[in-house]
Design a protein around this motif. Structure first.
Motif, PDB file in Angstrom:
ATOM      1  N   TYR A 166      38.444  49.960  39.600  1.00  0.00           N
ATOM      2  CA  TYR A 166      36.973  50.064  39.382  1.00  0.00           C
ATOM      3  C   TYR A 166      35.940  49.933  40.376  1.00  0.00           C
ATOM      4  CZ  TYR A 166      39.121  50.364  34.950  1.00  0.00           C
ATOM      5  OH  TYR A 166      40.080  50.641  33.719  1.00  0.00           O
ATOM      6  N   LEU A 167      36.404  49.471  41.403  1.00  0.00           N
ATOM      7  CA  LEU A 167      35.614  49.063  42.698  1.00  0.00           C
ATOM      8  C   LEU A 167      35.218  50.754  43.254  1.00  0.00           C
ATOM      9  CD1 LEU A 167      36.784  46.033  44.488  1.00  0.00           C
ATOM     10  CD2 LEU A 167      34.906  46.197  43.103  1.00  0.00           C
ATOM     11  N   THR A 168      34.301  51.104  43.445  1.00  0.00           N
ATOM     12  CA  THR A 168      34.012  52.513  43.900  1.00  0.00           C
ATOM     13  C   THR A 168      33.958  52.541  45.354  1.00  0.00           C
ATOM     14  OG1 THR A 168      31.556  51.977  43.648  1.00  0.00           O
ATOM     15  CG2 THR A 168      32.790  53.176  41.848  1.00  0.00           C
ATOM     16  N   ASP A 169      33.473  51.372  46.125  1.00  0.00           N
ATOM     17  CA  ASP A 169      33.787  51.504  47.693  1.00  0.00           C
ATOM     18  C   ASP A 169      34.922  51.063  48.074  1.00  0.00           C
ATOM     19  OD1 ASP A 169      33.277  51.299  50.258  1.00  0.00           O
ATOM     20  OD2 ASP A 169      31.447  49.687  50.264  1.00  0.00           O
ATOM     21  N   LYS A 170      35.918  52.062  48.642  1.00  0.00           N
ATOM     22  CA  LYS A 170      37.058  51.858  49.106  1.00  0.00           C
ATOM     23  C   LYS A 170      37.242  50.733  50.418  1.00  0.00           C
ATOM     24  CE  LYS A 170      37.107  55.483  52.390  1.00  0.00           C
ATOM     25  NZ  LYS A 170      37.693  56.638  52.933  1.00  0.00           N
ATOM     26  N   ASP A 171      36.054  50.359  50.947  1.00  0.00           N
ATOM     27  CA  ASP A 171      35.910  49.434  51.983  1.00  0.00           C
ATOM     28  C   ASP A 171      35.688  47.987  51.631  1.00  0.00           C
ATOM     29  OD1 ASP A 171      36.810  51.130  53.683  1.00  0.00           O
ATOM     30  OD2 ASP A 171      34.828  51.682  54.474  1.00  0.00           O
ATOM     31  N   GLN A 172      35.076  47.884  50.170  1.00  0.00           N
ATOM     32  CA  GLN A 172      34.499  46.662  49.897  1.00  0.00           C
ATOM     33  C   GLN A 172      35.658  45.570  49.278  1.00  0.00           C
ATOM     34  OE1 GLN A 172      31.834  46.660  46.615  1.00  0.00           O
ATOM     35  NE2 GLN A 172      31.916  44.731  46.214  1.00  0.00           N
ATOM     36  N   TRP A 173      35.882  44.325  49.981  1.00  0.00           N
ATOM     37  CA  TRP A 173      36.510  43.351  49.633  1.00  0.00           C
ATOM     38  C   TRP A 173      35.882  42.131  49.150  1.00  0.00           C
ATOM     39  CZ3 TRP A 173      37.088  39.404  52.860  1.00  0.00           C
ATOM     40  CH2 TRP A 173      36.662  39.354  54.155  1.00  0.00           C
ATOM     41  N   ASN A 174      36.202  41.349  48.146  1.00  0.00           N
ATOM     42  CA  ASN A 174      35.604  40.031  47.532  1.00  0.00           C
ATOM     43  C   ASN A 174      36.525  38.964  47.624  1.00  0.00           C
ATOM     44  OD1 ASN A 174      33.419  41.973  47.036  1.00  0.00           O
ATOM     45  ND2 ASN A 174      34.814  42.525  45.250  1.00  0.00           N
ATOM     46  N   ILE A 175      35.861  37.697  47.827  1.00  0.00           N
ATOM     47  CA  ILE A 175      36.669  36.548  47.683  1.00  0.00           C
ATOM     48  C   ILE A 175      35.900  35.640  46.676  1.00  0.00           C
ATOM     49  CG2 ILE A 175      37.206  34.636  48.744  1.00  0.00           C
ATOM     50  CD1 ILE A 175      37.775  35.957  51.364  1.00  0.00           C
ATOM     51  N   THR A 176      36.256  35.238  45.695  1.00  0.00           N
ATOM     52  CA  THR A 176      35.865  34.375  44.787  1.00  0.00           C
ATOM     53  C   THR A 176      36.517  32.979  44.852  1.00  0.00           C
ATOM     54  OG1 THR A 176      37.170  34.796  42.831  1.00  0.00           O
ATOM     55  CG2 THR A 176      35.334  36.165  43.177  1.00  0.00           C
ATOM     56  N   CYS A 177      35.680  32.143  44.424  1.00  0.00           N
ATOM     57  CA  CYS A 177      35.984  30.551  44.635  1.00  0.00           C
ATOM     58  C   CYS A 177      36.062  29.873  43.190  1.00  0.00           C
ATOM     59  CB  CYS A 177      35.074  29.855  45.569  1.00  0.00           C
ATOM     60  SG  CYS A 177      34.940  30.678  47.273  1.00  0.00           S
ATOM     61  N   GLU A 178      36.866  28.699  43.459  1.00  0.00           N
ATOM     62  CA  GLU A 178      37.029  27.956  42.199  1.00  0.00           C
ATOM     63  C   GLU A 178      35.642  27.098  41.889  1.00  0.00           C
ATOM     64  OE1 GLU A 178      40.026  25.015  42.991  1.00  0.00           O
ATOM     65  OE2 GLU A 178      41.579  26.466  43.062  1.00  0.00           O
ATOM     66  N   GLY A 179      35.367  27.359  40.508  1.00  0.00           N
ATOM     67  CA  GLY A 179      34.123  26.773  40.288  1.00  0.00           C
ATOM     68  C   GLY A 179      32.916  27.521  40.821  1.00  0.00           C
ATOM     69  N   ASN A 180      32.786  29.072  40.717  1.00  0.00           N
ATOM     70  CA  ASN A 180      31.961  29.828  41.549  1.00  0.00           C
ATOM     71  C   ASN A 180      30.738  29.912  40.975  1.00  0.00           C
ATOM     72  OD1 ASN A 180      32.923  31.355  39.477  1.00  0.00           O
ATOM     73  ND2 ASN A 180      34.143  32.936  40.592  1.00  0.00           N
ATOM     74  N   ARG A 184      25.439  30.640  36.908  1.00  0.00           N
ATOM     75  CA  ARG A 184      24.862  29.399  36.961  1.00  0.00           C
ATOM     76  C   ARG A 184      24.332  28.905  38.363  1.00  0.00           C
ATOM     77  NH1 ARG A 184      29.318  26.910  34.054  1.00  0.00           N
ATOM     78  NH2 ARG A 184      30.565  26.705  36.038  1.00  0.00           N
ATOM     79  N   HIS A 185      24.935  29.578  39.423  1.00  0.00           N
ATOM     80  CA  HIS A 185      24.385  29.292  40.636  1.00  0.00           C
ATOM     81  C   HIS A 185      25.012  30.519  41.646  1.00  0.00           C
ATOM     82  CE1 HIS A 185      28.072  27.217  42.175  1.00  0.00           C
ATOM     83  NE2 HIS A 185      27.764  26.600  41.205  1.00  0.00           N
ATOM     84  N   PRO A 186      24.505  30.867  42.861  1.00  0.00           N
ATOM     85  CA  PRO A 186      25.020  32.220  43.423  1.00  0.00           C
ATOM     86  C   PRO A 186      25.935  31.827  44.328  1.00  0.00           C
ATOM     87  CG  PRO A 186      22.955  31.351  44.502  1.00  0.00           C
ATOM     88  CD  PRO A 186      23.054  30.744  43.056  1.00  0.00           C
ATOM     89  N   TYR A 187      26.637  30.501  44.545  1.00  0.00           N
ATOM     90  CA  TYR A 187      27.592  30.192  45.396  1.00  0.00           C
ATOM     91  C   TYR A 187      28.864  30.517  45.052  1.00  0.00           C
ATOM     92  CZ  TYR A 187      23.626  27.214  46.595  1.00  0.00           C
ATOM     93  OH  TYR A 187      22.443  26.766  46.930  1.00  0.00           O
ATOM     94  N   GLY A 188      29.915  30.655  45.844  1.00  0.00           N
ATOM     95  CA  GLY A 188      31.549  30.995  45.520  1.00  0.00           C
ATOM     96  C   GLY A 188      31.642  32.430  45.154  1.00  0.00           C
ATOM     97  N   CYS A 189      31.048  33.375  45.587  1.00  0.00           N
ATOM     98  CA  CYS A 189      31.356  34.799  45.613  1.00  0.00           C
ATOM     99  C   CYS A 189      30.962  35.448  46.934  1.00  0.00           C
ATOM    100  CB  CYS A 189      30.461  35.759  44.736  1.00  0.00           C
ATOM    101  SG  CYS A 189      30.803  35.183  43.022  1.00  0.00           S
ATOM    102  N   TYR A 190      32.026  35.854  47.936  1.00  0.00           N
ATOM    103  CA  TYR A 190      31.861  36.360  49.441  1.00  0.00           C
ATOM    104  C   TYR A 190      32.275  37.790  49.029  1.00  0.00           C
ATOM    105  CZ  TYR A 190      32.332  36.845  54.258  1.00  0.00           C
ATOM    106  OH  TYR A 190      32.334  37.367  55.500  1.00  0.00           O
ATOM    107  N   ILE A 191      31.245  38.696  49.513  1.00  0.00           N
ATOM    108  CA  ILE A 191      31.263  39.923  49.257  1.00  0.00           C
ATOM    109  C   ILE A 191      31.335  40.708  50.814  1.00  0.00           C
ATOM    110  CG2 ILE A 191      30.488  42.139  48.256  1.00  0.00           C
ATOM    111  CD1 ILE A 191      29.627  40.377  45.666  1.00  0.00           C
ATOM    112  N   SER A 192      32.139  41.513  51.071  1.00  0.00           N
ATOM    113  CA  SER A 192      32.050  42.335  52.202  1.00  0.00           C
ATOM    114  C   SER A 192      32.063  43.824  51.738  1.00  0.00           C
ATOM    115  CB  SER A 192      33.239  41.983  53.236  1.00  0.00           C
ATOM    116  OG  SER A 192      33.235  42.927  54.333  1.00  0.00           O
ATOM    117  N   THR A 193      31.065  44.534  52.170  1.00  0.00           N
ATOM    118  CA  THR A 193      31.198  46.208  51.930  1.00  0.00           C
ATOM    119  C   THR A 193      31.821  46.896  52.948  1.00  0.00           C
ATOM    120  OG1 THR A 193      29.045  46.467  53.254  1.00  0.00           O
ATOM    121  CG2 THR A 193      28.973  45.696  50.683  1.00  0.00           C
TER     122      THR A 193
END
Length: 139
Positions: A78-92, A128-137
């Motif tokens: 369902y990701l519409t941008d074919k170049d986008q990749w994301n890293i999520t962290c524990e307790g994100n 809860r807070h914005p930390y823990g999601c790394y998004i590259s388009t």
């Protein structure tokens, strides 16, 4: 950091960036990367990156450090941008909880012989807070 396509170099830079995150007071935030979320177009790249014993970007017989720091790879069609990749962290900081788990119901109508199904549920989501999601388009 600059946006880049998924590769061993951009993955390494993402881990460096995540390790350098600080909160609003300037104190380091300890986040441990746990999931790599990619679109269908990048699943082969992610497999080469994490499942190669040797360095996937060169002909050298160097070890592949990404294979040692292997994340759970999640293919999201369902990701519409074919170049986008994301890293999520524990307790994100992302929150999801069930207010009422899914309940099923069914009813048979005697006169019409129709069978009807019903499903209802309640849930909440947010952060809860914005930390823990790394998004590259991507590049």
């Amino acid at each position: 950091s600059a946006q880049a396509d998924l590769s061993a170099t951009s993955y390494e830079q993402a881990l460096i960036d995540i390790a350098a995150w600080t909160d609003h007071r300037g104190k380091k935030v300890r986040m441990r990367p746990s999931k790599l979320i990619v679109p269908t177009e990048l699943i082969w790249t992610a497999d080469k990156l994490f499942n190669s014993a040797l360095d996937p970007d060169s002909a050298n017989n160097a070890i592949n450090p990404a294979a040692k720091r292997k994340l759970q790879v999640i293919e999201n069609p369902y990701l519409t941008d074919k170049d986008q990749w994301n890293i999520t962290c524990e307790g994100n900081g992302l929150v999801f909880f069930w207010r009422r788990r899914p309940r099923r119901g069914r009813d048979n109508d005697f006169n019409t012989a129709n069978l009807r199904y019903k499903l209802d549920m309640r849930f909440s989501h947010g952060w809860r807070h914005p930390y823990g999601c790394y998004i590259s388009t991507g590049a």
